[in-house]
Scaffold this motif. Structure first.
Motif, PDB file in Angstrom:
ATOM      1  N   TYR A   1      16.593  -2.845 -35.917  1.00 47.94           N
ATOM      2  CA  TYR A   1      16.960  -1.526 -35.399  1.00 47.94           C
ATOM      3  C   TYR A   1      18.423  -1.469 -34.942  1.00 47.94           C
ATOM      4  N   LEU A   2      19.074  -2.633 -34.905  1.00 46.19           N
ATOM      5  CA  LEU A   2      20.459  -2.683 -34.428  1.00 46.19           C
ATOM      6  C   LEU A   2      21.421  -2.347 -35.559  1.00 46.19           C
ATOM      7  N   PRO A   3      22.654  -1.954 -35.204  1.00 50.83           N
ATOM      8  CA  PRO A   3      23.677  -1.746 -36.241  1.00 50.83           C
ATOM      9  C   PRO A   3      23.850  -3.017 -37.066  1.00 50.83           C
ATOM     10  N   SER A   4      24.166  -2.841 -38.327  1.00 54.91           N
ATOM     11  CA  SER A   4      24.181  -3.973 -39.261  1.00 54.91           C
ATOM     12  C   SER A   4      25.212  -5.029 -38.902  1.00 54.91           C
ATOM     13  N   ASP A   5      26.320  -4.645 -38.276  1.00 56.88           N
ATOM     14  CA  ASP A   5      27.366  -5.622 -37.966  1.00 56.88           C
ATOM     15  C   ASP A   5      27.373  -6.020 -36.500  1.00 56.88           C
ATOM     16  N   MET A   6      26.251  -5.817 -35.830  1.00 56.89           N
ATOM     17  CA  MET A   6      26.187  -6.143 -34.414  1.00 56.89           C
ATOM     18  C   MET A   6      25.975  -7.646 -34.213  1.00 56.89           C
TER      19      MET A   6
ATOM     20  N   TYR B   1       6.907   1.874 -25.897  1.00 52.84           N
ATOM     21  CA  TYR B   1       7.590   0.647 -25.486  1.00 52.84           C
ATOM     22  C   TYR B   1       9.092   0.929 -25.363  1.00 52.84           C
ATOM     23  N   LEU B   2       9.700   0.256 -24.395  1.00 50.44           N
ATOM     24  CA  LEU B   2      11.159   0.336 -24.235  1.00 50.44           C
ATOM     25  C   LEU B   2      11.704  -1.084 -24.187  1.00 50.44           C
ATOM     26  N   PHE B   3      12.585  -1.383 -25.125  1.00 50.67           N
ATOM     27  CA  PHE B   3      13.213  -2.709 -25.197  1.00 50.67           C
ATOM     28  C   PHE B   3      14.692  -2.576 -24.855  1.00 50.67           C
ATOM     29  N   ARG B   4      15.199  -3.607 -24.266  1.00 48.20           N
ATOM     30  CA  ARG B   4      16.625  -3.646 -23.905  1.00 48.20           C
ATOM     31  C   ARG B   4      17.256  -4.852 -24.586  1.00 48.20           C
ATOM     32  N   TYR B   5      18.298  -4.596 -25.376  1.00 43.44           N
ATOM     33  CA  TYR B   5      19.042  -5.682 -26.032  1.00 43.44           C
ATOM     34  C   TYR B   5      20.448  -5.727 -25.437  1.00 43.44           C
ATOM     35  N   THR B   6      20.807  -6.875 -24.888  1.00 43.73           N
ATOM     36  CA  THR B   6      22.113  -7.044 -24.247  1.00 43.73           C
ATOM     37  C   THR B   6      22.920  -8.074 -25.015  1.00 43.73           C
ATOM     38  N   THR B   7      24.150  -7.709 -25.350  1.00 46.35           N
ATOM     39  CA  THR B   7      25.008  -8.619 -26.109  1.00 46.35           C
ATOM     40  C   THR B   7      26.462  -8.276 -25.841  1.00 46.35           C
ATOM     41  N   THR B   8      27.325  -9.104 -26.369  1.00 48.59           N
ATOM     42  CA  THR B   8      28.752  -8.777 -26.415  1.00 48.59           C
ATOM     43  C   THR B   8      29.109  -8.607 -27.870  1.00 48.59           C
ATOM     44  N   ASN B   9      30.210  -7.932 -28.097  1.00 49.16           N
ATOM     45  CA  ASN B   9      30.521  -7.629 -29.480  1.00 49.16           C
ATOM     46  C   ASN B   9      32.020  -7.669 -29.709  1.00 49.16           C
ATOM     47  N   VAL B  10      32.414  -8.031 -30.924  1.00 49.59           N
ATOM     48  CA  VAL B  10      33.834  -8.067 -31.294  1.00 49.59           C
ATOM     49  C   VAL B  10      34.185  -6.913 -32.207  1.00 49.59           C
ATOM     50  N   ASN B  11      33.187  -6.067 -32.544  1.00 44.61           N
ATOM     51  CA  ASN B  11      33.493  -4.921 -33.402  1.00 44.61           C
ATOM     52  C   ASN B  11      34.357  -3.922 -32.659  1.00 44.61           C
TER      53      ASN B  11
END
Length: 471
Positions: free
Chosen positions: A285-290, A332-342
């Motif tokens: 479900y995330l952006p392809s370049d995430m 359902y509610l999911f939380r995805y936490t990350t850092t990104n260089v995009n």
């Protein structure tokens, strides 16, 4: 001259006799020895005298000047004349020779001096005096190279010369060692330290540098960062410029960015899935370049479903009255936490920031057909209401989730109705309303018969025996 001499013999005899006397000066005056007159600057000549045998002391005469203030050798011709036609000429030597050098009257510069290549002093104005008159002061610089691989290092041999114009001079020399020890400096104004957001990191400034002596400046640049993917902490970017001039004088200038790791939250509606369709990869479900090295959390939903990293497995959910086909399912509610260089996502710059994706997903049972058929119904064959928690009640099982209403009638072997319910809840334990029957309000042991009608199910009524053991 004529002398008349009278000779008288005393007897009256007298004679006169003339005598001619000739006085003639034929001797010239004595030749004097005249000294050579010398001086540093000027000679004033006194008139010399000499002796004459007839005229005594006589003074000389001359047509030459009596005062000499120029450097050089001069002669005076003196004429001594005794007035009797006798004269002599005597030569007198005049020597004016300035052999005394001028003297500096001002404080002299130091004999040695070390300066930066951009701070070479102008020659000092010195003064001097001379015993004979004016002094001319000149300054001369002679450049001497130094073999130290620095084109801006050399020695200036600076000489002040005081000249009296008469061949006498005095000089003072100062050795000026010129060095280049200063590194280039920036001409561009920039902030050495900034507190910034990860969304607003400024561009690298274009720094210009100048040097006190060199036009050839070498410049290098590096940028380092403590930023790490999936480390949710503020970080630091250090920009470093290293500059060097022709003489290898080097300086380092830095700009430090204290970067706040701000959080961006994005909402993603993942739609709906059936719990029985298998595991779900939430990364899909995330952006392809995430960046996919972040962390997934389940914030809302039935905990019977499991989340292992990015793999969500809803197959453990059991059908219940709260989870049935066509009842809207479980949100359902999911939380995805990350850092990104995009650079950006949905038009927002998120590079180097904390990115949070809240994924909403509905899990339903719409793909499941409930077991509500004739063969799915299970009816108790015996009940033993003795308090041991086994077979305590008469139960109708297998189609509990179908939402049907049970109409139940129980008969004894003589056909007498002993129990009846139009909305049976699996709660009859062989109790009887008549105290005369059985013990403790229970029906006596034996075989009984039931008729079960499942309302609005389309199923045929269920009939059969059930054994009741109350002892």
């Amino acid at each position: 001259f004529v002398i008349n001499w009278t000779f008288d013999d005393g007897n009256g005899n007298i004679i006169t006799v003339q005598q001619n006397v000739v006085v003639e000066d034929t001797e010239a005056p004595t030749i004097p020895v005249l000294p050579v007159l010398t001086d540093q600057c000027m000679v004033t000549v006194s008139i010399p005298t000499t002796e004459d045998s007839c005229s005594g002391t006589i003074a000389a005469t001359t047509t030459d000047p009596l005062v000499y203030d120029d450097q050089g050798n001069f002669t005076i011709t003196w004429n001594f004349d005794d007035g009797n036609g006798n004269s002599i000429d005597v030569i007198q030597q005049i020597v004016i020779s300035d052999t005394e050098a001028p003297e500096f009257t001002s404080s002299l510069p130091s004999s040695t001096l070390e300066v930066e290549c951009d701070a070479i002093p102008e020659p000092e104005e010195l003064t001097a005096t001379d015993n004979c008159g004016d002094v001319t002061i000149s300054v001369n610089d002679v450049i001497r190279e130094i073999n130290d691989n620095c084109p801006n290092s050399y020695i200036i041999e600076r000489t002040w010369t005081a000249n009296d114009g008469n061949g006498s001079s005095v000089s003072h020399t100062q050795l000026i060692t010129v060095k280049d020890t200063k590194a280039p400096v920036p001409t561009t104004v920039f902030d050495e330290e900034l507190d910034v957001s990860c969304t607003d990191i400024p561009e690298i400034p274009e720094l210009e540098f100048t040097d006190n002596c060199s036009s050839n400046i070498t410049k290098s640049f590096i940028e380092t960062s403590t930023y790490q993917e999936d480390v949710f902490e503020d970080y630091q970017i250090v920009r470093t410029w290293i500059v060097r001039d022709e003489c290898m004088n080097e300086a380092t200038y830095t700009q430090t960015l204290n970067v706040a790791l701000d959080e961006f939250v994005f909402q993603i509606d993942a739609g709906e899935e059936c719990f029985d369709d298998g595991i779900i990869d939430l990364n899909g479900y995330l952006p392809s370049d995430m960046n996919l090295n972040g962390t997934w959390e389940m914030l809302q939903g039935d905990i019977q479903a499991t989340l292992n990293g990015n793999i969500f497995d809803p197959s453990n959910i059991e059908l219940s009255f709260d989870f049935l086909p066509d009842d809207g399912g479980i949100d359902y509610l999911f939380r995805y936490t990350t850092t990104n260089v995009n650079e950006d996502y949905n038009g927002e710059s998120i590079a180097g920031c904390t990115n949070v994706f809240e994924v909403s997903l509905n899990i339903n049972a719409d793909c499941v057909v409930l077991p509500c058929g004739q063969k799915d119904v299970v009816v108790s064959k015996a009940i033993t209401p003795n308090g041991d928690a086994f077979n305590e009640n008469f139960e109708i099982a297998g189609i509990e989730l179908c939402g049907f209403t049970y109409q139940v009638k129980i008969f004894n072997r003589w056909g007498a109705l002993v129990y009846e319910s139009d909305d049976y809840q699996n709660d009859w334990n062989a109790s009887s309303s008549s105290s005369a029957i059985g013990t403790a309000g229970k029906l006596p042991n034996g075989t009984y018969y039931y008729i079960i009608n499942i309302k609005d199910s389309g199923l045929e009524p269920f009939t059969g025996p059930v054994y009741i053991g109350t002892k």
